[in-house]
Design a protein around this motif. Structure first.
Motif, mmCIF file in Angstrom:
data_model
loop_
_atom_site.group_PDB
_atom_site.id
_atom_site.type_symbol
_atom_site.label_atom_id
_atom_site.label_comp_id
_atom_site.label_asym_id
_atom_site.label_seq_id
_atom_site.Cartn_x
_atom_site.Cartn_y
_atom_site.Cartn_z
ATOM 1 N N VAL A 139 6.758 0.104 -12.527
ATOM 2 C CA VAL A 139 6.974 0.825 -11.269
ATOM 3 C C VAL A 139 6.541 2.287 -11.412
ATOM 4 O O VAL A 139 5.827 2.817 -10.552
ATOM 5 C CB VAL A 139 8.457 0.742 -10.835
ATOM 6 C CG1 VAL A 139 8.718 1.626 -9.619
ATOM 7 C CG2 VAL A 139 8.854 -0.704 -10.543
ATOM 8 N N GLU A 140 6.961 2.921 -12.497
ATOM 9 C CA GLU A 140 6.610 4.329 -12.705
ATOM 10 C C GLU A 140 5.108 4.531 -12.809
ATOM 11 O O GLU A 140 4.564 5.499 -12.271
ATOM 12 C CB GLU A 140 7.320 4.867 -13.943
ATOM 13 C CG GLU A 140 8.814 5.029 -13.752
ATOM 14 C CD GLU A 140 9.559 5.408 -15.028
ATOM 15 O OE1 GLU A 140 8.904 5.643 -16.074
ATOM 16 O OE2 GLU A 140 10.793 5.459 -14.976
ATOM 17 N N ALA A 141 4.416 3.627 -13.484
ATOM 18 C CA ALA A 141 2.960 3.735 -13.619
ATOM 19 C C ALA A 141 2.294 3.589 -12.260
ATOM 20 O O ALA A 141 1.379 4.351 -11.922
ATOM 21 C CB ALA A 141 2.445 2.672 -14.593
ATOM 22 N N GLN B 266 0.250 6.647 -9.944
ATOM 23 C CA GLN B 266 -1.125 6.517 -9.459
ATOM 24 C C GLN B 266 -1.189 6.552 -7.927
ATOM 25 O O GLN B 266 -2.238 6.317 -7.338
ATOM 26 C CB GLN B 266 -1.738 5.209 -9.968
ATOM 27 C CG GLN B 266 -1.834 5.105 -11.473
ATOM 28 C CD GLN B 266 -2.727 6.169 -12.061
ATOM 29 O OE1 GLN B 266 -3.864 6.337 -11.639
ATOM 30 N NE2 GLN B 266 -2.208 6.920 -13.009
ATOM 31 N N ASN B 267 -0.033 6.803 -7.304
ATOM 32 C CA ASN B 267 0.076 6.830 -5.836
ATOM 33 C C ASN B 267 -0.414 5.537 -5.199
ATOM 34 O O ASN B 267 -1.105 5.553 -4.182
ATOM 35 C CB ASN B 267 -0.668 8.038 -5.247
ATOM 36 C CG ASN B 267 -0.050 9.347 -5.671
ATOM 37 O OD1 ASN B 267 1.164 9.513 -5.616
ATOM 38 N ND2 ASN B 267 -0.880 10.267 -6.129
ATOM 39 N N LEU B 268 -0.064 4.422 -5.821
ATOM 40 C CA LEU B 268 -0.469 3.114 -5.314
ATOM 41 C C LEU B 268 0.721 2.376 -4.723
ATOM 42 O O LEU B 268 1.820 2.417 -5.286
ATOM 43 C CB LEU B 268 -1.048 2.252 -6.444
ATOM 44 C CG LEU B 268 -2.367 2.669 -7.049
ATOM 45 C CD1 LEU B 268 -2.656 1.838 -8.292
ATOM 46 C CD2 LEU B 268 -3.475 2.513 -6.032
ATOM 47 N N GLU C 291 -1.836 -2.145 -2.464
ATOM 48 C CA GLU C 291 -3.077 -1.596 -3.021
ATOM 49 C C GLU C 291 -3.325 -2.112 -4.431
ATOM 50 O O GLU C 291 -4.465 -2.455 -4.781
ATOM 51 C CB GLU C 291 -3.031 -0.062 -3.015
ATOM 52 C CG GLU C 291 -3.082 0.544 -1.631
ATOM 53 C CD GLU C 291 -2.737 2.025 -1.604
ATOM 54 O OE1 GLU C 291 -3.262 2.723 -0.714
ATOM 55 O OE2 GLU C 291 -1.941 2.489 -2.454
ATOM 56 N N LEU C 292 -2.262 -2.173 -5.234
ATOM 57 C CA LEU C 292 -2.406 -2.690 -6.593
ATOM 58 C C LEU C 292 -2.802 -4.161 -6.559
ATOM 59 O O LEU C 292 -3.631 -4.605 -7.355
ATOM 60 C CB LEU C 292 -1.116 -2.484 -7.392
ATOM 61 C CG LEU C 292 -1.138 -2.910 -8.851
ATOM 62 C CD1 LEU C 292 -2.266 -2.224 -9.622
ATOM 63 C CD2 LEU C 292 0.210 -2.638 -9.504
ATOM 64 N N ALA C 293 -2.232 -4.901 -5.635
ATOM 65 C CA ALA C 293 -2.587 -6.314 -5.478
ATOM 66 C C ALA C 293 -4.076 -6.461 -5.157
ATOM 67 O O ALA C 293 -4.761 -7.312 -5.739
ATOM 68 C CB ALA C 293 -1.735 -6.946 -4.384
#
Length: 79
Positions: free
Chosen positions: A20-22, A26-28, A32-34
């Motif tokens: 979660v912190e990572a 990255q402001n994702l 967006e990560l998906a």
């Protein structure tokens, strides 16, 4: 709860918290990560909530999607 189980739970929570912190650093968003990783947003949510255990390969894909490198260390226990 026996000591071994407690330590396992704490270390798993550390992994979920680090994910979660990572992502946030990255402001994702999860969505967006998906999109970057091809991992379903619902699965990312389950990982972050601790209801799904990630494989090493999945963690590597997530790290890559955030422009990071996954690093796993063996660190001596504190006495």
């Amino acid at each position: 709860m026996c000591k071994g189980v407690k330590n396992k739970i704490i270390s798993e929570l550390d992994v979920f918290r680090a994910l979660v912190e990572a992502r946030i650093s990255q402001n994702l968003t999860q969505k967006e990560l998906a999109a970057r990783t091809g991992i379903d947003q619902a699965d990312i949510s389950k990982l972050e909530n601790g209801t799904r255990n990630p494989s090493l390969n999945l963690l590597k894909r997530l790290a890559d999607g955030m422009g990071m490198v996954l690093r796993i260390e063996f660190v001596p226990k504190r006495k």
